[in-house]
Design a protein around this motif. Structure first.
Motif, PDB file in Angstrom:
ATOM      1  N   GLU A  24      39.722  42.159  39.744  1.00 29.75           N
ATOM      2  CA  GLU A  24      38.644  43.136  39.606  1.00 29.75           C
ATOM      3  C   GLU A  24      39.130  44.551  39.952  1.00 29.75           C
ATOM      4  OE1 GLU A  24      35.708  43.050  38.317  1.00 29.75           O
ATOM      5  OE2 GLU A  24      35.975  40.955  37.763  1.00 29.75           O
ATOM      6  N   GLU A  25      39.969  44.647  40.952  1.00 27.09           N
ATOM      7  CA  GLU A  25      40.488  45.952  41.351  1.00 27.09           C
ATOM      8  C   GLU A  25      41.340  46.555  40.237  1.00 27.09           C
ATOM      9  OE1 GLU A  25      43.522  47.880  44.703  1.00 27.09           O
ATOM     10  OE2 GLU A  25      42.945  45.756  44.804  1.00 27.09           O
ATOM     11  N   LEU A  74      38.999  43.424  29.100  1.00 28.74           N
ATOM     12  CA  LEU A  74      40.280  42.966  29.631  1.00 28.74           C
ATOM     13  C   LEU A  74      40.084  41.746  30.517  1.00 28.74           C
ATOM     14  CD1 LEU A  74      43.348  43.597  29.867  1.00 28.74           C
ATOM     15  CD2 LEU A  74      42.794  44.846  31.980  1.00 28.74           C
ATOM     16  N   THR A  75      40.768  40.675  30.190  1.00 27.34           N
ATOM     17  CA  THR A  75      40.811  39.490  31.049  1.00 27.34           C
ATOM     18  C   THR A  75      42.078  39.557  31.878  1.00 27.34           C
ATOM     19  OG1 THR A  75      39.620  38.154  29.415  1.00 27.34           O
ATOM     20  CG2 THR A  75      40.878  36.969  31.095  1.00 27.34           C
ATOM     21  N   VAL A  76      41.937  39.442  33.184  1.00 25.22           N
ATOM     22  CA  VAL A  76      43.092  39.520  34.078  1.00 25.22           C
ATOM     23  C   VAL A  76      43.344  38.146  34.688  1.00 25.22           C
ATOM     24  CG1 VAL A  76      44.098  40.634  36.097  1.00 25.22           C
ATOM     25  CG2 VAL A  76      42.546  41.921  34.611  1.00 25.22           C
ATOM     26  N   LYS A  77      44.537  37.648  34.481  1.00 20.19           N
ATOM     27  CA  LYS A  77      44.946  36.383  35.092  1.00 20.19           C
ATOM     28  C   LYS A  77      46.144  36.646  35.976  1.00 20.19           C
ATOM     29  CE  LYS A  77      43.334  33.253  31.443  1.00 20.19           C
ATOM     30  NZ  LYS A  77      42.698  32.245  32.301  1.00 20.19           N
ATOM     31  N   LEU A 118      55.849  44.345  30.563  1.00 15.17           N
ATOM     32  CA  LEU A 118      56.104  45.573  31.305  1.00 15.17           C
ATOM     33  C   LEU A 118      56.378  45.258  32.774  1.00 15.17           C
ATOM     34  CD1 LEU A 118      52.812  47.521  30.463  1.00 15.17           C
ATOM     35  CD2 LEU A 118      54.682  47.187  28.900  1.00 15.17           C
ATOM     36  N   PRO A 119      57.224  46.036  33.426  1.00 20.37           N
ATOM     37  CA  PRO A 119      57.283  45.939  34.894  1.00 20.37           C
ATOM     38  C   PRO A 119      55.921  46.320  35.449  1.00 20.37           C
ATOM     39  CG  PRO A 119      59.082  47.272  34.017  1.00 20.37           C
ATOM     40  CD  PRO A 119      58.133  47.063  32.890  1.00 20.37           C
ATOM     41  N   PHE A 120      55.578  45.829  36.623  1.00 17.10           N
ATOM     42  CA  PHE A 120      54.250  46.119  37.163  1.00 17.10           C
ATOM     43  C   PHE A 120      54.114  47.620  37.393  1.00 17.10           C
ATOM     44  CE2 PHE A 120      51.131  46.843  40.453  1.00 17.10           C
ATOM     45  CZ  PHE A 120      50.061  46.102  39.966  1.00 17.10           C
ATOM     46  N   ASN A 121      53.158  48.217  36.653  1.00 14.39           N
ATOM     47  CA  ASN A 121      52.921  49.657  36.768  1.00 14.39           C
ATOM     48  C   ASN A 121      51.520  49.935  36.226  1.00 14.39           C
ATOM     49  OD1 ASN A 121      52.830  52.543  35.867  1.00 14.39           O
ATOM     50  ND2 ASN A 121      54.919  52.547  36.692  1.00 14.39           N
ATOM     51  N   VAL A 122      50.623  50.311  37.114  1.00 14.40           N
ATOM     52  CA  VAL A 122      49.221  50.483  36.724  1.00 14.40           C
ATOM     53  C   VAL A 122      49.066  51.602  35.710  1.00 14.40           C
ATOM     54  CG1 VAL A 122      46.914  51.077  37.573  1.00 14.40           C
ATOM     55  CG2 VAL A 122      48.371  49.536  38.897  1.00 14.40           C
TER      56      VAL A 122
END
Length: 397
Positions: free
Chosen positions: A353-354, A341-344, A322-326
């Motif tokens: 964390e945010e 959710l693991t965020v890398k 996906l394009p970056f879109n929260v």
């Protein structure tokens, strides 16, 4: 504690046994009780040493840490035992029987060398640090192989030794030092000492610029359990060689001088190279073995259409791009019932964390996922997937 001698006395050793394993919450009560029969300074020193031993378990293991002596800087700056053992074994395999260990600190590397059967001259100019190294060699039954000397390393004659090992101080009053010439002693002095010896190893920060590496040196980046621990410049081995070594194992990837991989569209799998591979600039070698390419010319993520075993990268199966879109990510995670959710990230300014706080629903779902915040062909992108465990098992060293 500026003097180790009181802790080495029978009374000091008895106190160390008495405070072993003391929890921080219990220190005041233990100190109050012990001060009725022992000097207050000695009780404080014993409790301080107990705290240092507890911190040192992560590097030295519980058995050794429980017998050794430490200083605060010594715990912070000493080499992890697994890394020191690997380096000592490599020295032994090179035929080294004696080493001058310059800037020995509390003796972690000297201990590993001695356990490999190598005779060691361990040198440090700080009196307390040298005394700690001497106490550690004695505590671990290695005093016959480790000769500790309090001296300025620049004034020590190393001509009678098969090899030199130098671990310059890379921290100062203001914290970590990044300029190799600001090390103590400077890297240029250490290189001179190395070139004067039959063989040598210099421990340096893993972030050292490649252009700062002398032509005469082999450069090796070492990680342990996926964490990059150090870089080592070897002399008397393979000048110009570059390698990444992963522990446990060891597994070593040798550079072959490949050009940067091509950029290609994101395939079914994404590979995250080990930090030592990235620091050694050997991502191209991993991409070649995976028949893969980069997702972006500036990003060290390798993409490929097939799942192949490799010990040098972690593999993930990508399900969404996906394009970056929260908002879109939050909706997708809700749809997939993702609660873990693991965020890398690589090439993104967003804090993991945010992002996790913004996108995870309050009622956590039963499933897990990994999201990569990165750039794909220059565009901010989110790649969603999960570990492909089979891809990290086995593989040639």
């Amino acid at each position: 504690m500026n003097d180790l001698a009181p802790l080495l006395s029978p009374e000091g050793r008895a106190l160390l046994d008495a405070v072993r394993g003391t929890a921080p919450a219990d220190e005041l009560a233990v100190a109050t009780r012990l001060r009725r029969e022992h000097p207050a300074e000695l009780v404080s020193a014993a409790l301080g040493q107990a705290r240092l031993r507890q911190r040192a378990v992560a590097k030295f293991g519980a058995e050794d840490a429980g017998r050794m002596f430490f200083t605060p800087n010594g715990v912070e700056q000493s080499t992890r035992a697994s890394v020191a053992a690997y380096r000592a074994e490599r020295m032994r395999a090179l035929g080294v029987t004696s080493v001058a260990d310059l800037c020995c600190g509390i003796g972690g590397d000297a201990i590993a060398l001695a356990r490999a059967g190598i005779r060691v001259l361990a040198v440090d100019r700080d009196p307390l640090t040298a005394a700690t190294a001497r106490a550690n060699a004695d505590a671990l039954g290695l005093a016959d192989l480790v000769d500790v000397r309090e001296a300025d390393v620049t004034e020590v004659d190393t001509s009678g030794y098969d090899a030199v090992f130098v671990d310059p101080a890379r921290r100062g009053g203001r914290g970590r030092i990044f300029d190799p010439e600001a090390y103590s002693p400077p890297l240029s002095w250490a290189v001179g000492a190395a070139l004067a010896a039959p063989r040598a190893a210099l421990k340096i920060a893993p972030g050292v610029p490649h252009e700062a590496i002398p032509d005469e040196a082999e450069a090796e980046w070492i990680s342990d359990g996926g964490d990059v621990k150090e870089a080592v410049l070897w002399f008397g081995t393979e000048p110009g060689a570059v390698r990444a070594t992963l522990l446990p194992g060891p597994r070593t990837l040798l550079g072959t001088g490949l050009p940067d991989p091509d950029v290609r569209p994101v395939g079914r799998y994404l590979y995250e190279p080990d930090g030592a591979v990235i620091r050694a600039h050997l991502v191209a070698e991993v991409a070649r073995d995976l028949d893969g390419g980069l997702v972006d010319e500036t990003i060290a993520y390798v993409t490929a259409d097939e799942l192949r075993p490799t010990p040098y990268a972690s593999a993930y199966e990508i399900t969404d791009r996906l394009p970056f879109n929260v908002k879109k990510l939050k909706a997708l995670l809700r749809e997939r019932e993702v609660g873990i959710l693991t965020v890398k990230k690589r090439g993104s300014a967003v804090e993991p964390e945010e992002l996790r706080r913004k996108v995870l629903p309050k009622a956590h779902g039963p499933y897990s996922a990994t999201v990569f915040l990165t750039r794909v062909a220059g565009a901010p992108t989110m790649l969603l997937g999960a570990p492909a465990a089979a891809a990290t098992a086995g593989g040639p060293s």
